[in-house]
Design a protein around this motif. Structure first.
Motif, mmCIF file in Angstrom:
data_model
loop_
_atom_site.group_PDB
_atom_site.id
_atom_site.type_symbol
_atom_site.label_atom_id
_atom_site.label_comp_id
_atom_site.label_asym_id
_atom_site.label_seq_id
_atom_site.Cartn_x
_atom_site.Cartn_y
_atom_site.Cartn_z
ATOM 1 N N ASP A 157 -11.427 -4.573 -6.305
ATOM 2 C CA ASP A 157 -11.049 -4.243 -7.624
ATOM 3 C C ASP A 157 -12.191 -4.386 -8.558
ATOM 4 O O ASP A 157 -12.156 -3.625 -9.753
ATOM 5 C CB ASP A 157 -9.854 -4.827 -7.863
ATOM 6 N N ARG A 180 -8.913 -9.532 -6.391
ATOM 7 C CA ARG A 180 -9.852 -8.966 -5.188
ATOM 8 C C ARG A 180 -11.296 -8.343 -5.598
ATOM 9 O O ARG A 180 -11.430 -7.619 -6.716
ATOM 10 C CB ARG A 180 -9.294 -7.684 -4.601
ATOM 11 N N LYS A 201 0.931 -1.334 0.069
ATOM 12 C CA LYS A 201 0.121 -0.109 -0.105
ATOM 13 C C LYS A 201 0.912 1.297 -0.026
ATOM 14 O O LYS A 201 0.598 2.136 -0.818
ATOM 15 C CB LYS A 201 -0.975 0.010 1.374
ATOM 16 N N ASN A 249 -4.479 -9.487 -13.280
ATOM 17 C CA ASN A 249 -3.188 -9.612 -13.961
ATOM 18 C C ASN A 249 -3.132 -10.381 -15.010
ATOM 19 O O ASN A 249 -2.213 -11.327 -15.164
ATOM 20 C CB ASN A 249 -2.088 -9.908 -12.545
ATOM 21 N N PHE A 251 -7.417 2.346 -13.514
ATOM 22 C CA PHE A 251 -7.310 1.496 -12.538
ATOM 23 C C PHE A 251 -5.802 1.294 -12.142
ATOM 24 O O PHE A 251 -5.686 0.747 -11.212
ATOM 25 C CB PHE A 251 -8.103 0.204 -12.922
ATOM 26 N N SER A 252 -5.033 1.417 -12.987
ATOM 27 C CA SER A 252 -3.696 1.210 -13.030
ATOM 28 C C SER A 252 -2.872 2.279 -12.187
ATOM 29 O O SER A 252 -1.978 2.150 -11.640
ATOM 30 C CB SER A 252 -2.882 1.199 -14.395
ATOM 31 N N LYS A 253 -3.607 3.566 -11.798
ATOM 32 C CA LYS A 253 -2.841 4.685 -11.471
ATOM 33 C C LYS A 253 -3.747 5.053 -9.870
ATOM 34 O O LYS A 253 -2.914 5.300 -8.944
ATOM 35 C CB LYS A 253 -2.886 5.597 -12.164
ATOM 36 N N TYR A 254 -4.815 5.020 -9.905
ATOM 37 C CA TYR A 254 -5.489 5.647 -8.813
ATOM 38 C C TYR A 254 -6.276 4.743 -7.740
ATOM 39 O O TYR A 254 -6.424 3.653 -8.149
ATOM 40 C CB TYR A 254 -6.903 6.436 -9.395
ATOM 41 N N PRO A 255 -5.971 5.008 -6.572
ATOM 42 C CA PRO A 255 -6.341 4.137 -5.359
ATOM 43 C C PRO A 255 -7.795 3.522 -5.515
ATOM 44 O O PRO A 255 -8.815 4.341 -6.032
ATOM 45 C CB PRO A 255 -6.273 4.788 -4.330
ATOM 46 N N GLU A 256 -8.146 2.428 -5.308
ATOM 47 C CA GLU A 256 -9.465 1.655 -5.388
ATOM 48 C C GLU A 256 -10.580 2.532 -4.428
ATOM 49 O O GLU A 256 -11.487 2.638 -5.242
ATOM 50 C CB GLU A 256 -9.391 0.146 -5.188
ATOM 51 N N VAL A 278 -6.183 -5.238 -15.019
ATOM 52 C CA VAL A 278 -5.561 -4.727 -13.752
ATOM 53 C C VAL A 278 -5.676 -5.715 -12.451
ATOM 54 O O VAL A 278 -4.987 -6.187 -11.782
ATOM 55 C CB VAL A 278 -5.651 -3.407 -13.706
ATOM 56 N N ASP A 291 3.933 -10.194 -8.230
ATOM 57 C CA ASP A 291 3.600 -11.404 -8.878
ATOM 58 C C ASP A 291 4.599 -11.852 -10.094
ATOM 59 O O ASP A 291 4.933 -12.826 -10.008
ATOM 60 C CB ASP A 291 2.172 -11.582 -9.120
ATOM 61 N N ASP A 292 4.657 -10.763 -10.852
ATOM 62 C CA ASP A 292 5.447 -11.075 -11.972
ATOM 63 C C ASP A 292 6.989 -11.344 -11.707
ATOM 64 O O ASP A 292 7.487 -12.033 -12.456
ATOM 65 C CB ASP A 292 5.467 -9.830 -12.945
ATOM 66 N N ARG A 317 0.657 -4.884 -7.035
ATOM 67 C CA ARG A 317 0.609 -6.364 -6.763
ATOM 68 C C ARG A 317 0.978 -7.197 -7.794
ATOM 69 O O ARG A 317 1.591 -8.178 -7.665
ATOM 70 C CB ARG A 317 -0.746 -6.694 -6.207
ATOM 71 N N ASN A 318 0.620 -6.676 -9.001
ATOM 72 C CA ASN A 318 0.928 -7.423 -10.119
ATOM 73 C C ASN A 318 2.465 -7.672 -10.622
ATOM 74 O O ASN A 318 2.962 -8.617 -11.039
ATOM 75 C CB ASN A 318 0.135 -6.939 -11.352
ATOM 76 N N GLY A 365 3.073 6.175 -7.047
ATOM 77 C CA GLY A 365 1.876 6.923 -7.844
ATOM 78 C C GLY A 365 1.249 5.799 -8.712
ATOM 79 O O GLY A 365 0.510 6.299 -9.754
ATOM 80 N N LYS A 366 1.071 4.591 -8.290
ATOM 81 C CA LYS A 366 0.366 3.419 -8.882
ATOM 82 C C LYS A 366 -0.796 2.938 -7.915
ATOM 83 O O LYS A 366 -0.722 3.267 -6.856
ATOM 84 C CB LYS A 366 1.054 2.380 -9.369
ATOM 85 N N SER A 367 -1.524 2.308 -8.445
ATOM 86 C CA SER A 367 -2.644 1.545 -7.598
ATOM 87 C C SER A 367 -2.175 0.495 -7.077
ATOM 88 O O SER A 367 -1.188 -0.282 -7.600
ATOM 89 C CB SER A 367 -3.847 1.287 -8.814
ATOM 90 N N TYR A 368 -2.879 -0.056 -6.071
ATOM 91 C CA TYR A 368 -2.409 -1.310 -5.270
ATOM 92 C C TYR A 368 -2.411 -2.523 -6.364
ATOM 93 O O TYR A 368 -1.414 -3.222 -6.145
ATOM 94 C CB TYR A 368 -3.218 -1.524 -4.214
ATOM 95 N N PRO A 369 -3.313 -2.928 -6.896
ATOM 96 C CA PRO A 369 -3.440 -4.166 -7.775
ATOM 97 C C PRO A 369 -2.211 -3.876 -8.782
ATOM 98 O O PRO A 369 -1.473 -4.717 -9.120
ATOM 99 C CB PRO A 369 -4.684 -4.230 -8.607
ATOM 100 N N THR A 370 -1.762 -2.844 -9.305
ATOM 101 C CA THR A 370 -0.634 -2.512 -10.228
ATOM 102 C C THR A 370 0.516 -3.190 -9.687
ATOM 103 O O THR A 370 1.371 -3.902 -10.312
ATOM 104 C CB THR A 370 -0.607 -1.329 -10.893
#
Lengths: 92, 195
Positions: free
Chosen positions: B86, B83, A60, B164, B9-14, B161, A78-79, A74-75, A67-72
């Motif tokens: 997301d 998740r 987090k 993955n 979705f790649s940049k901003y918090p969920e 995103v 994983d990579d 996380r991905n 400056g990226k989102s959490y899933p990005t």
């Protein structure tokens, strides 16, 4: 700073360390030592791992810093895990 | 700007995106009430003579739930770490372009024009539409297609995103998820409508 090559420019096989030297007493050591897994990763991935440690494993916090989102983020982790597993598999 | 419009979705918090998505859903549902629109399926918008206040809200609630559940199943199949929040964020944000479309039915313009075409769709009758009515319908049709494409781009990028996703298999799972969600959402909205 010089970039450490990790793959052969001729055949792309993984390079091994064959000589180490001491800058204090000029001792030279020859052998065949595999590069640590961490050094075989691209620079970007190594930076990511250092950031991960410096943020105490908080994705987090990393996401906020990068400056990226959490899933990005996380991905990306994983990579890197997948790449490390592949490197370990190839070295057996 | 490209990231903001097509892949926030790649940049901003969920949490930020989800809050924005929920707010947009409320506003979009209210606009549908004002301009007599029904979102009677995840990729559907129809204009009807009368709409009660709660109907567009229920429609969007069902659409978002169906999309979230089906796409989450697909995402979990690709990557068990996907998740729910997301996917839910993706579903609420992706529908925003569609919420703009009810504005075209100002004063019942689109509904009136389409009813006119339907009533004249017989071999004996020639279409008696004015240039502006026909032009307006064409503009609406063009915007509908553009916004549908934008909606699907947002939905797929959010899905990618969240899960993955890589390669061709996620595309197949995404399409299947959307189609099944469309069928289920239409069925549920119809069933609730007749209750």
């Amino acid at each position: 700073m010089k970039k450490l090559p990790v793959a052969c420019p001729s055949c792309t096989a993984a390079l091994v360390v064959s000589q180490l030297s001491c800058s204090n007493c000029d001792t030279q050591i020859s052998g065949s030592y595999s590069l640590p897994v961490l050094l075989q990763l691209p620079d970007e991935d190594q930076d990511f791992i250092f950031q991960f440690i410096l943020t105490s494993g908080s994705l987090k916090q990393m996401a906020s810093k990068m400056g990226k989102s959490y899933p990005t983020v996380r991905n990306k982790l994983d990579d890197i895990i997948e790449l490390i597993e592949k490197i370990k598999e190839d070295s057996i | 700007m490209k990231t903001l419009l097509f892949n926030p979705f790649s940049k901003y918090p969920e949490k930020t995106l989800l809050s924005f998505g929920i707010l947009a859903t409320i506003i979009g549902s209210y606009l549908a009430f004002i301009f007599s629109g029904r979102f009677d399926g995840i990729i559907d918008l129809h204009f009807v003579p009368e709409v009660t206040l709660w109907q567009p809200f229920i429609d969007n609630g069902i659409n978002i739930c169906c999309l979230t559940i089906l796409l989450l199943i697909a995402a979990k199949y690709i990557n068990k770490r996907s998740r729910g929040i997301d996917i839910l964020t993706t579903a609420t944000i992706a529908r925003i372009p569609y919420y703009i479309l009810p504005l075209f039915n100002s004063n019942g313009y689109i509904l009136e024009s389409t009813e006119k075409i339907i009533s004249m769709a017989t071999p004996e009758n020639l279409p008696d539409l004015s240039f502006f009515q026909l032009g307006g319908l064409l503009v609406f049709a063009l915007f509908t297609i553009l916004f549908l494409v934008w909606y699907m781009i947002l939905l797929f990028n959010g899905f990618k995103v969240a899960s993955n996703a890589k390669g061709p298999m996620p595309v197949v799972l995404f399409v299947m998820g959307v189609l099944i969600a469309e069928v289920i959402s239409k069925f549920l909205i119809f069933k609730i409508g007749v209750l």
